[in-house]
Design a protein around this motif. Structure first.
Motif, mmCIF file in Angstrom:
data_model
loop_
_atom_site.group_PDB
_atom_site.id
_atom_site.type_symbol
_atom_site.label_atom_id
_atom_site.label_comp_id
_atom_site.label_asym_id
_atom_site.label_seq_id
_atom_site.Cartn_x
_atom_site.Cartn_y
_atom_site.Cartn_z
ATOM 1 N N UNK A 45 -3.686 4.205 -9.380
ATOM 2 C CA UNK A 45 -2.758 4.922 -10.247
ATOM 3 C C UNK A 45 -1.666 4.072 -10.858
ATOM 4 N N UNK A 46 -1.175 3.086 -10.112
ATOM 5 C CA UNK A 46 -0.107 2.221 -10.620
ATOM 6 C C UNK A 46 -0.088 0.948 -9.783
ATOM 7 N N UNK A 47 0.786 0.029 -10.143
ATOM 8 C CA UNK A 47 0.830 -1.259 -9.443
ATOM 9 C C UNK A 47 1.459 -1.110 -8.062
ATOM 10 N N UNK A 48 0.812 -1.680 -7.067
ATOM 11 C CA UNK A 48 1.309 -1.595 -5.696
ATOM 12 C C UNK A 48 2.452 -2.575 -5.457
ATOM 13 N N UNK A 49 3.347 -2.179 -4.558
ATOM 14 C CA UNK A 49 4.460 -3.028 -4.140
ATOM 15 C C UNK A 49 4.081 -3.688 -2.815
ATOM 16 N N UNK A 50 4.234 -4.996 -2.729
ATOM 17 C CA UNK A 50 3.772 -5.739 -1.549
ATOM 18 C C UNK A 50 4.432 -5.227 -0.265
ATOM 19 N N UNK A 51 5.741 -5.008 -0.292
ATOM 20 C CA UNK A 51 6.437 -4.594 0.926
ATOM 21 C C UNK A 51 6.031 -3.178 1.347
ATOM 22 N N UNK A 52 5.820 -2.300 0.370
ATOM 23 C CA UNK A 52 5.359 -0.947 0.697
ATOM 24 C C UNK A 52 3.957 -0.991 1.308
ATOM 25 N N UNK A 53 3.102 -1.851 0.748
ATOM 26 C CA UNK A 53 1.743 -1.982 1.289
ATOM 27 C C UNK A 53 1.749 -2.598 2.684
ATOM 28 N N UNK A 54 2.667 -3.522 2.918
ATOM 29 C CA UNK A 54 2.828 -4.107 4.254
ATOM 30 C C UNK A 54 3.145 -2.993 5.256
ATOM 31 N N UNK A 55 4.054 -2.103 4.877
ATOM 32 C CA UNK A 55 4.410 -0.964 5.742
ATOM 33 C C UNK A 55 3.193 -0.091 5.988
ATOM 34 N N UNK A 77 -7.673 13.517 12.403
ATOM 35 C CA UNK A 77 -8.454 12.306 12.706
ATOM 36 C C UNK A 77 -8.915 11.596 11.450
ATOM 37 N N UNK A 78 -8.039 11.557 10.441
ATOM 38 C CA UNK A 78 -8.395 10.921 9.170
ATOM 39 C C UNK A 78 -8.744 9.449 9.396
ATOM 40 N N UNK A 79 -9.868 9.021 8.818
ATOM 41 C CA UNK A 79 -10.302 7.620 8.946
ATOM 42 C C UNK A 79 -10.145 6.851 7.641
ATOM 43 N N UNK A 80 -10.056 7.578 6.512
ATOM 44 C CA UNK A 80 -9.818 6.947 5.212
ATOM 45 C C UNK A 80 -8.700 7.724 4.529
ATOM 46 N N UNK A 81 -7.616 7.024 4.182
ATOM 47 C CA UNK A 81 -6.468 7.683 3.562
ATOM 48 C C UNK A 81 -6.171 7.051 2.210
ATOM 49 N N UNK A 82 -6.237 7.877 1.161
ATOM 50 C CA UNK A 82 -5.930 7.411 -0.183
ATOM 51 C C UNK A 82 -4.512 7.766 -0.581
ATOM 52 N N UNK A 83 -3.908 6.926 -1.412
ATOM 53 C CA UNK A 83 -2.507 7.111 -1.802
ATOM 54 C C UNK A 83 -2.292 6.669 -3.242
ATOM 55 N N UNK A 84 -1.089 6.932 -3.735
ATOM 56 C CA UNK A 84 -0.568 6.221 -4.913
ATOM 57 C C UNK A 84 0.695 5.493 -4.440
ATOM 58 N N UNK A 85 1.032 4.350 -5.047
ATOM 59 C CA UNK A 85 2.144 3.540 -4.539
ATOM 60 C C UNK A 85 3.474 4.274 -4.407
ATOM 61 N N UNK A 86 3.793 5.189 -5.336
ATOM 62 C CA UNK A 86 5.084 5.878 -5.244
ATOM 63 C C UNK A 86 5.153 6.770 -4.010
ATOM 64 N N UNK A 87 4.005 7.282 -3.576
ATOM 65 C CA UNK A 87 3.942 8.097 -2.360
ATOM 66 C C UNK A 87 4.253 7.235 -1.135
ATOM 67 N N UNK A 106 -1.665 -6.398 -14.836
ATOM 68 C CA UNK A 106 -0.322 -6.655 -15.357
ATOM 69 C C UNK A 106 0.091 -5.620 -16.396
ATOM 70 N N UNK A 107 -0.486 -4.450 -16.293
ATOM 71 C CA UNK A 107 -0.101 -3.375 -17.205
ATOM 72 C C UNK A 107 -1.119 -3.185 -18.314
ATOM 73 N N UNK A 108 -0.832 -2.223 -19.177
ATOM 74 C CA UNK A 108 -1.698 -1.941 -20.302
ATOM 75 C C UNK A 108 -1.436 -2.957 -21.417
ATOM 76 N N UNK A 109 -2.392 -3.086 -22.306
ATOM 77 C CA UNK A 109 -2.234 -4.015 -23.426
ATOM 78 C C UNK A 109 -0.983 -3.681 -24.225
ATOM 79 N N UNK A 110 -0.643 -2.375 -24.309
ATOM 80 C CA UNK A 110 0.562 -2.011 -25.062
ATOM 81 C C UNK A 110 1.832 -2.128 -24.218
ATOM 82 N N UNK A 111 1.711 -2.611 -22.956
ATOM 83 C CA UNK A 111 2.893 -2.908 -22.134
ATOM 84 C C UNK A 111 3.147 -4.417 -22.064
#
Length: 731
Positions: free
Chosen positions: A484-494, A449-459, A612-617
């Motif tokens: 953890x990293x930049x989210x992908x719009x289509x993955x987040x839509x899913x 009965x999870x009500x809050x689910x945390x993720x990273x985008x690659x998962x 948009x990434x780290x300053x060194x990216x």
């Protein structure tokens, strides 16, 4: 070619995976919604989408291709493609906003603090946030009463700024408590009685078994039992490492170490012996808790053998399954059973007097990802958990009765954050003992009965691409989180569609901040892959190339600078100079030196943020600065066979402009060649970003180098290419 929503036909819905009956019904309802909005008006996409979602017409059981079709067709309009407004997918209602933690808090306190300018939690959120930045003492004095905190000695004040050498000020000076004791004691506000569920869990492979659970009282007894055993083996202030999966026992051990006045050393269970040894050496750990094996995906991977290769100190070993160890121990090491036996001989083994300490006492040593050289050793004081829990309370809206699950590890900041966010807010912690990549994890989310689910985008990408969560009911989830990293719009839509389009609260911060400096908010509309606000009391500016802040309301891209008065941020490092790392050569703003964070962020015309990434990216292509993330967003969509891309730039060995190189990981079953992809990337980049950007090279690789917390190591890819270019130039 994407059709606009008004151009869709029944056939399009059938082609997207609906049966003819489903397509006819959805088409009829869709036409009815469209009839409310004049076709010649430009500003209705978000209203149409909101209407569609509020009626729950887009069922989680519908194919993702159908969700994808409708989302993109709704937002396919001349208005949307030529204006800077973001395609919003979630909208707060006034009624719901007043039931959130922060909304209720505002309804109670904002009329007095803001006067007649206060309207409601949604309208007045920007005003209230600004107030919290200008008056952090007032905000924190009220907020501390919302968490399960029990000071043995209250603070002399909220913030002392009298010492000019402490850029971040001194928070809650003089206060004394034990933060682990606050976690395991019952409280009336937030409502956290002894019989409330503290933890629910399931072991991988037992997917059809009942979900296990322990109450708050049972958790407290277990923590005190282990604290007594720690007293018998260690001294106050000793650093004790944890290198194991995030199981119920790992959580109990974590809290027991802090309760006993010792310091947790956080080590991720994925580390090699050399990395474990570095962390034990830097922290001067006197002992380490670990497992005989790690159990993942039905397989056992050695862990104890890795630990003893790194550790000269005492190792306490837990069995991954059952009561008996599957390894032979060194003479100096102890089994979990033998370790606890010293405590059970204690006449009051389930009772323990917590070790109370000043608020700025260190309770946990965490480490940065360590992408180059030695990882920074970041000490958390008792302030850090308060900050973690407060931001979870305000933005993730963690309430008593919530069941919060986030597959993570105590070696990373999310592990301790999850513990404190649950137990200081009165929520239940949900743990899956195994791999989160498959159906078993998803079934646990459903059954617990999870009500809050945390993720990273690659998962999320893996869940979507493997379709392993089909047939599961995740509709109890009220909030998703991602970091953890930049989210992908289509993955987040899913992901959002799995629970009738609930919000995904994006979080971006750092171990050294004990929290996120920008987040999504349940009091603001949300757009996929973006952040809608700075966290409460957090002030920030975006700096141009000369270190000059852009005006607050201007759309811009630059390096972020944080206001230095940041409750919970570290004021020391064990193996580096804190001032040099976070403040040296940062510009002054309003009389105070800004704190460095290292992110390049974009502020949109509507006031949303995109990392948009780290300053060194950041790369300089033909004299134009851009970020890896921006290039990757465009390239990810250039070919259906692409799983993910990584963009880097390198300067040629003999000088000249930087060359853009794109690494590609393909989806299983797809074959593409580098030259074909290079043409597609060039076209996509020149159409969507800048016609002057040229792709020099495309390299197809099986996977990307990542930190153990899953952050993409573009620096490693860059170094690899530099070595190759250097060899070529010598030849």
């Amino acid at each position: 070619m994407v059709k606009s929503v008004r151009e869709l036909e029944v056939e399009d819905l059938v082609n997207a995976g609906l049966t003819l009956a489903e397509a006819n019904e959805l088409y009829r309802l869709l036409r009815d919604i469209l009839s409310h909005y004049p076709s010649d008006s430009d500003n209705h996409p978000s209203l149409i989408w909101r209407h569609l979602v509020s009626l729950k017409l887009l069922k989680p059981s519908f194919p993702h291709s159908l969700h994808h079709l409708l989302y993109h067709s709704v937002y396919h309009s001349p208005f949307h493609s030529h204006h800077a407004s973001l395609p919003l997918y979630w909208f707060p209602s006034l009624d719901h906003s007043k039931r959130t933690n922060l909304g209720r808090f505002m309804e109670t306190h904002a009329p007095q603090l803001l006067g007649s300018s206060y309207k409601d939690p949604i309208t007045s959120y920007p005003l209230f946030h600004n107030f919290s930045v200008q008056h952090p003492q007032l905000y924190w004095s009220l907020l501390l009463k919302e968490l399960s905190l029990s000071f043995v000695q209250p603070p002399k004040c909220i913030l002392d700024t009298s010492d000019p050498s402490r850029h971040g000020g001194t928070w809650l000076p003089g206060s004394v408590l034990n933060i682990a004791d606050c976690c395991v004691q019952p409280s009336s506000h937030p409502y956290k009685p002894d019989d409330s569920l503290a933890i629910v869990w399931r072991d991988e492979g037992f997917d059809d078994s009942e979900v296990n659970h322990i109450t708050l009282k049972q958790l407290r007894q277990q923590v005190m039992l282990v604290a007594n055993a720690i007293d018998a083996s260690f001294s106050k202030g000793d650093a004790i490492a944890i290198d194991m999966q995030m199981t119920v026992n790992a959580v109990i051990i974590y809290l027991a170490i802090v309760l006993a006045g010792c310091v947790v050393v956080s080590i991720a269970d994925s580390f090699a012996p050399k990395e474990i040894a570095t962390r034990l050496r830097v922290s001067k750990a006197k002992g380490i808790f670990t497992q005989d094996f790690i159990s993942r995906g039905g397989r056992n991977f050695p862990l104890y053998s890795r630990v003893i290769e790194a550790a000269a100190c005492k190792v306490i070993v837990l069995p991954v399954i059952g009561d008996d160890l599957g390894v032979q121990l060194r003479e100096c090491d102890l089994s979990w059973k033998d370790f606890l036996s010293s405590s059970r001989q204690h006449p009051r083994s389930h009772h323990y007097s917590p070790f109370y300490q000043l608020i700025d006492s260190v309770t946990n040593i965490l480490f940065s990802s360590g992408t180059t050289g030695e990882p920074k050793a970041i000490p958390w004081t008792q302030l850090s958990p308060i900050r973690s829990a407060a931001d979870g309370w305000a933005f993730v809206d963690i309430q008593p009765g919530d069941v919060y699950c986030w597959p993570t590890n105590l070696g990373w900041v999310m592990g301790p954050t999850l513990i404190y966010s649950c137990f200081l807010s009165g929520a239940t912690l949900a743990l899956y003992h195994g791999s989160p990549l498959g159906h078993g994890f998803g079934k646990f989310v459903q059954d617990a009965g999870v009500t809050i689910l945390g993720t990273v985008p690659s998962l999320v990408k893996t869940w979507k691409n493997t379709q392993c969560m089909e047939g599961l009911d995740w509709t109890k989830i009220k909030t998703f989180c991602s970091t953890g990293e930049t989210s992908n719009v289509d993955d987040d839509l899913w992901l959002s569609s799995r629970s009738y389009y609930k919000p995904i609260i994006e979080c971006c911060g750092g171990t050294e901040l004990a929290s996120s400096y920008i987040m999504g908010s349940p009091l603001q509309p949300q757009a996929f892959g973006t952040f809608s606000t700075a966290s409460m009391t957090t002030g920030l500016v975006i700096l141009d190339e000369n270190g000059v802040p852009y005006p607050e309301d201007v759309a811009c891209v630059g390096e972020v600078g944080l206001f230095p008065l940041y409750m919970g941020a570290t004021d020391r490092l064990l193996n580096a100079d804190n001032d040099e790392v976070y403040f040296k050569e940062m510009p002054m703003y309003k009389g105070k030196v800004l704190r460095r964070h290292g992110d390049i962020i974009k502020r949109t015309a509507g006031g949303y943020f995109v990392v948009q990434g780290r300053a060194d990216d950041t790369m300089n292509l033909g004299g134009i600065k851009t970020s890896s993330v921006e290039i990757e967003r465009v390239c990810d969509r250039a070919d259906e066979g692409i799983l993910e891309t990584a963009a880097i730039s390198v300067a040629p060995a003999h000088g000249g402009p930087e060359q853009l190189i794109i690494f590609v990981v393909l989806k299983k079953g797809y074959n593409s060649n580098a030259e074909s992809l290079k043409r597609k990337f060039a076209k996509a980049i020149q159409s969507n970003l800048n016609p002057l950007f040229k792709v020099s090279l495309v390299k197809i690789v099986p996977d990307f180098p990542r930190t153990a917390s899953n952050k993409l190591l573009r620096r490693v890819l860059r170094d690899q290419v530099k070595r190759e270019l250097s060899i070529q130039s010598r030849l």
